[in-house]
Design an enzyme around this catalytic site. Sequence first.
Site, PDB file in Angstrom:
ATOM      1  N   ARG A  46       0.855  -1.206   0.000  1.00 38.55           N
ATOM      2  CA  ARG A  46       0.000   0.000   0.000  1.00 38.55           C
ATOM      3  C   ARG A  46       0.888   1.252   0.000  1.00 38.55           C
ATOM      4  O   ARG A  46       0.624   2.215  -0.701  1.00 38.55           O
ATOM      5  CB  ARG A  46      -0.931  -0.007   1.228  1.00 38.55           C
ATOM      6  CG  ARG A  46      -1.961  -1.130   1.187  1.00 38.55           C
ATOM      7  CD  ARG A  46      -3.033  -0.950   2.244  1.00 38.55           C
ATOM      8  NE  ARG A  46      -2.560  -1.083   3.614  1.00 38.55           N
ATOM      9  CZ  ARG A  46      -2.511  -2.227   4.303  1.00 38.55           C
ATOM     10  NH1 ARG A  46      -2.920  -3.356   3.735  1.00 38.55           N
ATOM     11  NH2 ARG A  46      -2.082  -2.249   5.551  1.00 38.55           N
ATOM     12  N   LYS A 136     -12.737  14.739   4.319  1.00 39.58           N
ATOM     13  CA  LYS A 136     -13.812  14.215   3.473  1.00 39.58           C
ATOM     14  C   LYS A 136     -14.678  13.238   4.257  1.00 39.58           C
ATOM     15  O   LYS A 136     -14.168  12.449   5.060  1.00 39.58           O
ATOM     16  CB  LYS A 136     -13.214  13.508   2.263  1.00 39.58           C
ATOM     17  CG  LYS A 136     -14.245  13.207   1.191  1.00 39.58           C
ATOM     18  CD  LYS A 136     -13.826  12.085   0.297  1.00 39.58           C
ATOM     19  CE  LYS A 136     -14.116  10.750   0.951  1.00 39.58           C
ATOM     20  NZ  LYS A 136     -13.842   9.618   0.052  1.00 39.58           N
ATOM     21  N   GLU A 177     -19.612  14.851   0.809  1.00 35.22           N
ATOM     22  CA  GLU A 177     -19.802  13.884  -0.290  1.00 35.22           C
ATOM     23  C   GLU A 177     -21.048  13.024  -0.084  1.00 35.22           C
ATOM     24  O   GLU A 177     -20.996  11.975   0.559  1.00 35.22           O
ATOM     25  CB  GLU A 177     -18.572  12.969  -0.408  1.00 35.22           C
ATOM     26  CG  GLU A 177     -18.700  11.976  -1.574  1.00 35.22           C
ATOM     27  CD  GLU A 177     -17.510  11.027  -1.731  1.00 35.22           C
ATOM     28  OE1 GLU A 177     -16.586  11.088  -0.899  1.00 35.22           O
ATOM     29  OE2 GLU A 177     -17.520  10.233  -2.682  1.00 35.22           O
ATOM     30  N   LYS A 219     -18.826  17.271  -3.046  1.00 36.41           N
ATOM     31  CA  LYS A 219     -18.354  16.170  -3.902  1.00 36.41           C
ATOM     32  C   LYS A 219     -19.562  15.303  -4.250  1.00 36.41           C
ATOM     33  O   LYS A 219     -19.878  14.342  -3.542  1.00 36.41           O
ATOM     34  CB  LYS A 219     -17.292  15.359  -3.163  1.00 36.41           C
ATOM     35  CG  LYS A 219     -16.782  14.150  -3.949  1.00 36.41           C
ATOM     36  CD  LYS A 219     -15.490  13.598  -3.378  1.00 36.41           C
ATOM     37  CE  LYS A 219     -15.103  12.300  -4.083  1.00 36.41           C
ATOM     38  NZ  LYS A 219     -13.767  11.828  -3.732  1.00 36.41           N
TER      39      LYS A 219
END
Length: 339
Positions: A46, A136, A177, A219
């Site tokens: 990752r 976010k 979002e 978003k």
Amino acid sequence: MNVGELEAVARSLVAPGKGILAADESAPTIEKRFKAIDVPSTEENRRAYRDLLFTTPGVSEFISGVILYDETIRQRAADGTPFTKVLERQGIVPGIKVDEGAKALIGFPGEKIAEGLDGLRGRLPEYRTLGARFAKWRAVIDIGAGIPTRYCIQANAHALARYAALCQEAGLVPIVEPEVLMDGNHTIERCEEVTTEVLSLVYAELTAHRVVLEGTLLKPNMVVSGKGCPDQAGASRVAEATVRTLYRVVPPAVSGIVFLSGGQTPRQATEHLSVMNALGKHPWELSFSYGRALQDPVLKAWKGKAANVPAAKEAFFLRSKLNGAARFGRYSTSMEPAA
Ligand code: 5MM
């Protein structure tokens, strides 16, 4: 809260020709993405993958910010530099995903509520110290028989507004979002109806929570046909329906709109954004915050092999550049490399 600073960060994230890379895949999501290219999801894999993305030369011409996951914001590049510094040195703003995922909404079969409000106020200052300047939170709304319910939309809108208020208190720009999923057989008209209702409730809640809209970004999903709908709307219908929906329900005070790609192909996501921007000047910057639409070609080029890193970086640079062109309405499919 310094409103001027929040607005300045929000505006820098939607600077002309630029958009956001969503690289905030949670552990289960990155595992799924890696599985598709036969790469085990180890911490080093990752790290190596995010390293290749964040050290792609020249990409800061098109990428204004990167959304990180909790693990990633604490990781370092191969030379030991923290990822946040690697980004900052290129003028790219680090951000952080703070929701803890969409979980079953009890009593409402098939519907979800994003969790993560408990303890959020305590978590945010650490992220700011680590270098994040924006955050976010993703809410997920499914379209199906009898859903979404008003209750589900309301509950998710309320959580988004609580999150946004807490972010602003901590000096982080909240990206709001609310994603209406593409999964299902629904028509583009049904997507428009649901997206309109979702965004209306989100802005009612943000206003009720006294969130300063200038210091936020939205978003949203684009208004598209469900994946299984026999009538697949083309780029001009998608662009017109999306822009019409935004004009009806998103206040002009919002600093910018950064679309998610939601399962569209990379080309579709770029074309749709470009056609929307070509429609004329809008009250907000229309930009991107793509995950899959920026990364799918990169993952396919990389396949977990060090020897493929240059080709993977090239793929990321190209996708970023094409979306940069879409910000000015200047993308055309002829700019894509021959298959
Ligand atoms: C990159 O994926 C983000 C995290 O997803 P999970 O919480 O499911 O792991 C996701 O929120 C993403 O930022 C948005 O869905 C936009 O990504 P796409 O791929 O739809 O552009």
